[in-house]
Motif scaffolding. Structure first.
Motif, PDB file in Angstrom:
ATOM      1  N   MET A 185       0.821  -1.244  -0.043  1.00  0.00           N
ATOM      2  CA  MET A 185      -0.051   0.392  -0.083  1.00  0.00           C
ATOM      3  C   MET A 185       0.694   1.117  -0.065  1.00  0.00           C
ATOM      4  SD  MET A 185      -2.594  -1.136   2.331  1.00  0.00           S
ATOM      5  CE  MET A 185      -3.906   0.184   2.504  1.00  0.00           C
ATOM      6  N   LEU A 186       2.379   1.193   0.855  1.00  0.00           N
ATOM      7  CA  LEU A 186       3.184   2.195   0.758  1.00  0.00           C
ATOM      8  C   LEU A 186       3.217   2.687  -0.544  1.00  0.00           C
ATOM      9  CD1 LEU A 186       3.961   5.225   2.430  1.00  0.00           C
ATOM     10  CD2 LEU A 186       5.949   2.823   3.357  1.00  0.00           C
ATOM     11  N   ALA A 187       4.150   1.453  -0.748  1.00  0.00           N
ATOM     12  CA  ALA A 187       5.009   1.557  -2.481  1.00  0.00           C
ATOM     13  C   ALA A 187       3.542   1.925  -3.824  1.00  0.00           C
ATOM     14  CB  ALA A 187       4.941   0.203  -2.946  1.00  0.00           C
ATOM     15  N   SER A 214       1.628  -9.049  -2.589  1.00  0.00           N
ATOM     16  CA  SER A 214       0.698  -9.991  -3.175  1.00  0.00           C
ATOM     17  C   SER A 214      -0.823  -9.391  -4.144  1.00  0.00           C
ATOM     18  CB  SER A 214       0.499 -11.241  -3.715  1.00  0.00           C
ATOM     19  OG  SER A 214       2.316 -11.585  -4.839  1.00  0.00           O
ATOM     20  N   VAL A 215      -1.795 -10.110  -2.250  1.00  0.00           N
ATOM     21  CA  VAL A 215      -2.306  -8.821  -2.588  1.00  0.00           C
ATOM     22  C   VAL A 215      -2.880  -7.357  -2.317  1.00  0.00           C
ATOM     23  CG1 VAL A 215      -4.773  -9.499  -0.827  1.00  0.00           C
ATOM     24  CG2 VAL A 215      -3.644 -11.412  -1.563  1.00  0.00           C
ATOM     25  N   ALA A 216      -1.723  -6.965  -1.940  1.00  0.00           N
ATOM     26  CA  ALA A 216      -1.999  -5.547  -2.151  1.00  0.00           C
ATOM     27  C   ALA A 216      -1.453  -4.607  -3.289  1.00  0.00           C
ATOM     28  CB  ALA A 216      -1.171  -5.094  -0.596  1.00  0.00           C
ATOM     29  N   THR A 217      -1.172  -5.552  -4.126  1.00  0.00           N
ATOM     30  CA  THR A 217      -0.242  -4.902  -5.225  1.00  0.00           C
ATOM     31  C   THR A 217      -0.606  -4.954  -6.220  1.00  0.00           C
ATOM     32  OG1 THR A 217       1.838  -6.596  -5.679  1.00  0.00           O
ATOM     33  CG2 THR A 217       1.838  -3.769  -4.478  1.00  0.00           C
ATOM     34  N   GLY A 218      -1.356  -6.187  -6.479  1.00  0.00           N
ATOM     35  CA  GLY A 218      -1.827  -7.497  -7.886  1.00  0.00           C
ATOM     36  C   GLY A 218      -0.712  -7.934  -8.633  1.00  0.00           C
TER      37      GLY A 218
END
Length: 230
Positions: free
Chosen positions: A37-39, A69-73
């Motif tokens: 999320m921060l990225a 993976s879940v946060a970024t796709g």
């Protein structure tokens, strides 16, 4: 101070989906989710992505990587994630369009600070689990801009790149072949001393089991060893 994630519905949803992959939630999943999320905020990207613009290098596998993976796709199966196994809970996120990259790791004092944010947790593990959800980004994480030392385009490769190893006869995709003395070799054959497996039959023509030992297994009945009586 960067925003605190308390009551963040997006984080809650990410953690719920990450936990479903493991049938539990752990602190490292939360760290991975928070890093992802921060990225997205640092790179100005809307995540989780539905395209392949973001590429992520994770420095360990397991629960942490699934949180990322879940946060970024970004997923190994979508070729938007790569494991660089340093045994570290850290990740580098790369915008493949702008080539901006940011490496994020846990703050060295994050574990100590966790007790302050979850003083009533019944154990250190539970303190990490609870606190990592609500700690401010700059207390939980450290981020720095980095530059890649590898060729990202070569790593990603191109669709349809396919050759056959002159030694073992196996197909090589994604331009991972080695050219040596006029031969096309897979990395296993070109660098045999670095191969992660060994085989009695290096020609690649041997079978796993004798034909008489290969049997169809009725549904719901799995033998413990090849050749076991059903």
């Amino acid at each position: 101070m960067i925003e605190t994630r308390d009551g963040n519905l997006l984080l809650d949803d990410i953690l719920e989906r990450s936990a479903a992959l493991h049938r539990h939630l752990c602190p490292r999943q939360t760290l991975g989710a928070r890093m992802g999320m921060l990225a997205g905020r640092l790179l100005g990207l809307e995540l989780p992505q539905t395209n392949k613009r973001l590429f992520t290098f994770v420095e360990t596998d397991g629960c942490f990587a699934d949180g990322v993976s879940v946060a970024t796709g970004c997923w190994l199966g979508r070729r938007t994630m790569r494991l660089i196994d340093y045994g570290k809970v850290a990740a580098t996120f790369v915008d493949t369009r702008t080539r901006q990259a940011v490496r994020i790791r846990p703050h060295p004092q994050a574990r100590l600070e966790a007790r302050r944010y979850a003083p009533h947790a019944k154990s250190r593990w539970h303190a990490y689990l609870d606190a990592y959800r609500i700690m401010p980004d700059d207390v939980l994480l450290e981020a720095r801009r980095v530059e890649l030392t590898l060729d990202l385009d070569r790593l990603i490769s191109r669709p349809g790149a396919r050759v056959v190893c002159d030694e073992c006869g196996e197909e090589i995709i994604n331009e991972r072949e080695v050219h040596r003395e006029g031969q096309i070799l897979c990395r296993g054959c070109a660098c045999g001393e670095e191969r992660y497996y060994s085989s009695d039959n290096e020609s690649g023509t041997g079978s796993l089991a004798e034909p008489s030992l290969v049997r169809f297994v009725p549904s719901g009945r799995i033998p413990s060893l090849i050749g076991d009586e059903l």
